[in-house]
Motif scaffolding. Structure first.
Motif: not given
Ligand code: DAU
Length: 341
Positions: A205-208, A268-273
């Motif tokens: 994602g954006r590392g948030e 691309e982010d982990r799903t359900g992160h």
């Protein structure tokens, strides 16, 4: 002369388990420590070198193996688990076998063997994510990914042996733990190793998203406190209060390693992160425990260890890990955007 107490540590060749074994050997030298570990891709006998304990290679889901490992054991601490969230998104079957069936069979064997007390090592992830308040032990499980769902199921089976058979168990729920010997699949070792090798750091994602970074030595001392002083049937949160977002973690690693920040890549982010986990640790503090490492100390001790421990981690990057890395990050990194100040 009375016989030495015997502690069986299942999953003791894993990251937190092996650190716990070394901690116990240092502070309780008169205990006999025995390890049962399946030595899956994540287990490594090298972590136990110099620990002075016997290693039995076997699976907690195999009742006969568990029964023989438990022979004469005074206490049990169970670390054995499949632990990596990303792998559970690819295939949850091994997680169900070890974290649910294996946990049930191990605790059933321990109850029948007459073990005096057993601790089951679990995770903050069973509470689900938070965007505000810290979870207390009385909050209900609300896991959101396959890994944490299997850990929650394991916890409930362990608690059921207390409710139905009065088998004295405690559960610890720890936050994101870092330190020596963590497998390179996890974010902090992965980012450190990639920074050292001039490779991109894949930040989801954006590392948030935030995690509370607990140093493994603090985690080990917490589990020992619960083994010795925890009330049967009770859950104890293990947290340091070192919550930071993932981008800050990646920055700190680049700085310590001396790598440029533009190695950080948003992928691309982990799903359900899960956004954040935060735990109230006052129940554990009431046993006299407190963490010794703040965020900076925990991060720097960890990164410094990886800088020195190439002999340990270089061989792990071959074979199985290479295939996993390609599957997990190949396409992600092809579409990544580098961090620019
Ligand atoms: O909180 C306790 C949990 O901590 C344990 O129960 C798990 O077994 C353990 O794996 C760990 O889970 P996380 O998912 O928090 O750890 P991981 O190192 O995989 O990821 C930490 C954070 O970094 C998370 O927000 C996802 C992010 N991340 C992770 C990887 C592997 C990235 O941005 N990029 C990555 O490549």
């Amino acid at each position: 002369m009375s016989a030495r107490p015997i502690l069986l540590v299942t999953g003791g060749a894993g990251f937190i388990g092996a650190n716990f074994v070394h901690h116990v050997r240092a502070v309780r030298p008169d205990w006999e420590v025995r390890v049962l570990d399946a030595l899956t891709y994540a287990g490594d006998r090298r972590r136990l070198e110099g620990a002075g304990c016997d290693l039995i290679v076997g699976d907690i889901a195999d009742t006969k193996t568990a029964q023989s490992a438990l022979e004469g054991a005074t206490w049990l601490v169970n670390f054995a688990a499949e632990t990596h969230v990303d792998r559970s998104l690819l295939d949850a079957e091994p997680f169900l076998r070890t974290n649910v069936t294996g946990t049930y069979r191990l605790f059933e064997a321990a109850r029948q063997a007459g073990v005096a007390k057993a601790v089951h090592v679990s995770t903050d992830e069973v509470y689900g994510e938070t965007r505000g308040a810290a979870f207390r032990e009385t909050d209900p499980p609300a896991p959101r990914n396959p890994y944490s769902a299997t850990k929650a199921a394991g916890d409930l089976m362990v608690l059921a042996t207390w409710q139905t058979h009065q088998f004295p168990v405690c559960i610890t729920r720890g936050v994101n733990t870092i330190g020596p010997w963590q497998h390179p699949e996890k974010a902090v070792p992965l980012f450190t190793i990639n920074a050292m090798r001039g490779q991109p750091l894949p930040l989801y994602g954006r590392g948030e998203q935030q995690r509370d970074r607990l140093y493994v030595e603090d985690h080990a001392s917490a589990i020992l406190a619960v083994l010795e002083q925890g009330e049967p049937g009770e859950v104890y949160n293990v947290a340091a209060g070192n919550n930071r977002d993932n981008l800050s973690v990646a920055w700190r690693i680049c700085e310590r390693v001396g790598a440029p920040q533009d190695l950080i890549h948003f992928v691309e982010d982990r799903t359900g992160h899960d956004w954040n986990y935060a735990l109230d640790n006052s129940k554990l503090r009431s046993l006299g425990w407190s963490p010794r490492y703040d965020f900076e100390a925990a991060m720097d001790a960890t990164v410094d260890w990886y800088l020195e421990a190439q002999d340990w981690w270089v061989p792990i990057l071959d074979g199985e890990f290479q295939a996993y890395y390609e599957r997990q990050y190949g396409e992600r990194l092809a579409g990544a955007e580098a961090f620019r100040g």
